[in-house]
Design a protein around this motif. Structure first.
Motif, PDB file in Angstrom:
ATOM      1  N   GLU A   1      62.280  37.927  39.570  1.00 38.85           N
ATOM      2  CA  GLU A   1      63.595  37.324  39.404  1.00 38.85           C
ATOM      3  C   GLU A   1      64.713  38.288  39.792  1.00 38.85           C
ATOM      4  OE1 GLU A   1      62.703  39.043  35.310  1.00 38.85           O
ATOM      5  OE2 GLU A   1      61.791  38.770  37.254  1.00 38.85           O
ATOM      6  N   LYS A   2      65.879  37.722  40.032  1.00 35.76           N
ATOM      7  CA  LYS A   2      67.092  38.507  40.293  1.00 35.76           C
ATOM      8  C   LYS A   2      67.877  38.597  38.989  1.00 35.76           C
ATOM      9  CE  LYS A   2      66.415  38.808  44.812  1.00 35.76           C
ATOM     10  NZ  LYS A   2      65.105  38.129  44.875  1.00 35.76           N
TER      11      LYS A   2
ATOM     12  N   SER B   1      71.177  39.381  36.593  1.00 31.97           N
ATOM     13  CA  SER B   1      72.624  39.205  36.751  1.00 31.97           C
ATOM     14  C   SER B   1      73.379  40.527  36.720  1.00 31.97           C
ATOM     15  CB  SER B   1      73.163  38.282  35.653  1.00 31.97           C
ATOM     16  OG  SER B   1      72.888  38.841  34.370  1.00 31.97           O
TER      17      SER B   1
ATOM     18  N   SER C   1      60.570  38.769  48.652  1.00 34.70           N
ATOM     19  CA  SER C   1      61.514  39.805  48.215  1.00 34.70           C
ATOM     20  C   SER C   1      61.553  40.988  49.170  1.00 34.70           C
ATOM     21  CB  SER C   1      61.133  40.289  46.806  1.00 34.70           C
ATOM     22  OG  SER C   1      59.910  40.976  46.844  1.00 34.70           O
TER      23      SER C   1
END
Length: 516
Positions: free
Chosen positions: A390-391, A393, A460
């Motif tokens: 995941e990216k 925040s 990715s």
């Protein structure tokens, strides 16, 4: 009789097998299943028909799988480990890694068996052969199961000796493990049914008991040609290292067998004096009351062939556990991870299943549940689909997630109960470690055919510097078949056979747990 209603939730549901998505999934997964079937069939014929002909007709030996058929209890399941080892390696194909390994019943006792296949490169030990042997020994030690080795080997493949001999996890580790198993009171038995040349000669001599076959078995560091070259002396195989010499003079072996059938019968007699007979290994011994409510074969239509889609985890769990009943833990917290208790063929297990990356909440939930399983002494089953990394925040969120995953990794690493992992989708990045990947030393680890393994997924990576050719090569390196060919796991299994494989693996892991 189990009161299944005490597990509050029935998970999963009936499927609509007429939807386009279901039918497309069935078609795609059937193609993958056929690929697995072809690869498995190729591994079972060893060095091919001509090599088998030379081995059986000219040398008068039994083919390795015929030896296993005579050794193992008839009609009893044999859990073969890493059958796809040795496919498409840099140094060529080594079918089944040159050694057949697995768990089966001998005289009613569960044993780990590994048997050299001399039809593959003359029984030479390649790096993949060694890796598979070490994994079989590790499984015997982790699960405290007797180890039976059928030796028919010409020793190390010398052009690759740098990958076989010098390091701590290379050839000498086999002998070290044999000594450690003996100190752990784990029976180690060897049958010399062919050549035991060079390093292979130490396998029977380091075993607690060794059987040697008259006229076929030979045991020496260097054979007659080497003696002739070094001393000029002409000497026969039998005079240099045959069964008469080692059973009557040197004492290196303990039992004299007239033929292979006699040797295997002697092995069964020895095993019959060890421990106790296992119950529950054969499925017919298990009451049908434990069957799931939903048909496990339906998973072919539930599992998307591409791991880019979400997996219906509760539908999958409902087709694996008894009566499809499941008791969830922290159901509304950290929903990326499903955790809870269930029964598997009448045994209570802890089950953890993730569908996507482990968030901070999910990782803390997993760590908490693992601690509960450890306190209750419940074996754990991990169903792993990490999805794409995941990216985050911001840096603070990333730091909190890393800390939570580290906490879960510590719990997994220090848990002493049996752990079995099935990678049903992606096993990518740090979530793979937290969900009991191979580095966490599960008792067993299997992959579904659609599974992918890697440090980070292709999406990715910097695609600007990856050519189409590199992309295809890297994609292949992520596949279940690539992983299994290198013994990164214990085998590729189909979704519909997963429940049975879990049962066999759990039975093996729990068989002698009370003695640990």
């Amino acid at each position: 009789m189990r009161n299944f209603r005490r597990l509050s939730i029935v998970v999963g549901s009936r499927v609509n097998d007429s939807t386009p998505t279901y039918r497309a999934n069935v078609r795609e997964n059937a193609t993958t299943a056929e690929q697995l079937e072809r690869a498995t069939a190729a591994s079972r014929v060893g060095g091919g028909p001509k090599a088998i002909e030379r081995h059986t007709r000219q040398s008068g030996k039994l083919f390795v799988r015929d030896r296993l058929r005579l050794l193992l209890d008839p009609t009893s399941p044999f859990l073969e480990l890493s059958p796809l080892a040795g496919i498409d390696l840099p140094y060529g194909n080594v079918p089944s890694g040159g050694v057949v390994a697995g768990i089966g019943k001998i005289s009613g006792r569960l044993c780990v068996v590994m048997a050299n296949d001399a039809t593959v490169k003359g029984g030479s030990v390649f790096p993949i052969t060694l890796k598979k042997q070490l994994r079989a020994q590790d499984i015997a030690m982790r699960n405290r199961l007797p180890l039976v080795t059928l030796v028919d080997s010409g020793g190390a493949f010398l052009p690759l000796q740098a990958e076989i001999f010098p390091d701590r996890e290379h050839g000498g580790r086999v002998f070290y493990n044999q000594a450690i198993m003996s100190s752990m009171r784990i029976p180690v038995i060897a049958v010399v049914c062919g050549s035991c040349t060079a390093g292979a000669a130490y396998i029977p001599t380091m075993s607690q008991e060794a059987i040697m076959v008259k006229g076929l078995g030979s045991l020496y560091l260097g054979g007659p040609p080497l003696v002739k070259a070094a001393t000029g002396e002409d000497i026969s195989v039998e005079e240099l290292g045959g069964a008469d010499l080692h059973c009557r003079v040197s004492g290196c072996t303990d039992h004299y067998a007239e033929n292979e059938e006699d040797a295997l019968e002697t092995t069964k007699n020895i095993i019959s004096t060890i421990g106790h007979e296992v119950t529950g290994w054969d499925e017919e011994e298990i009451d049908s009351e434990y069957s799931p409510l939903w048909d496990p074969t339906e998973m072919r239509g539930l599992v998307p062939p591409s791991n880019d889609h979400r997996f219906p985890m509760l539908d999958i769990i409902g087709r694996l556990v008894d009566k499809s009943r499941f008791q969830p833990f922290k159901e509304k917290f950290g929903r990326e991870l499903i955790a809870g208790s269930a029964w598997l063929y009448g045994r209570t297990v802890g089950l953890l299943a993730n569908d996507g990356p482990l968030t901070e909440q999910a990782a803390y939930k997993g760590a908490h549940f693992i601690q509960i399983c450890e306190n209750k002494k419940l074996p754990m089953i991990f169903l792993q689909n990490t999805g794409h990394e995941e990216k985050f925040s911001d840096a603070a969120e990333a730091a909190r997630t890393i800390a939570a995953r580290s906490h879960m990794m510590r719990r997994v690493a220090t848990a002493t109960v049996p752990k079995i992992t099935i990678v049903i989708g992606d096993g990518i990045g740090s979530a793979n470690f937290a969900m009991c990947g191979q580095t966490a030393r599960p008792n067993f680890l299997y992959l579904w055919p659609n599974a992918r393994i890697g440090l980070c997924d292709l999406q990715s990576q910097n695609t600007d510097v990856i050519s189409d050719k590199d992309d295809a090569r890297r994609g292949a390196a992520f596949s279940a078949f690539h992983s299994s060919s290198r013994v990164y796991d214990d085998g590729v299994i189909l979704p519909e056979t997963t429940r049975k494989i879990l049962h066999l693996s759990l039975t093996a892991a729990l068989q002698n747990q009370s003695h640990c």
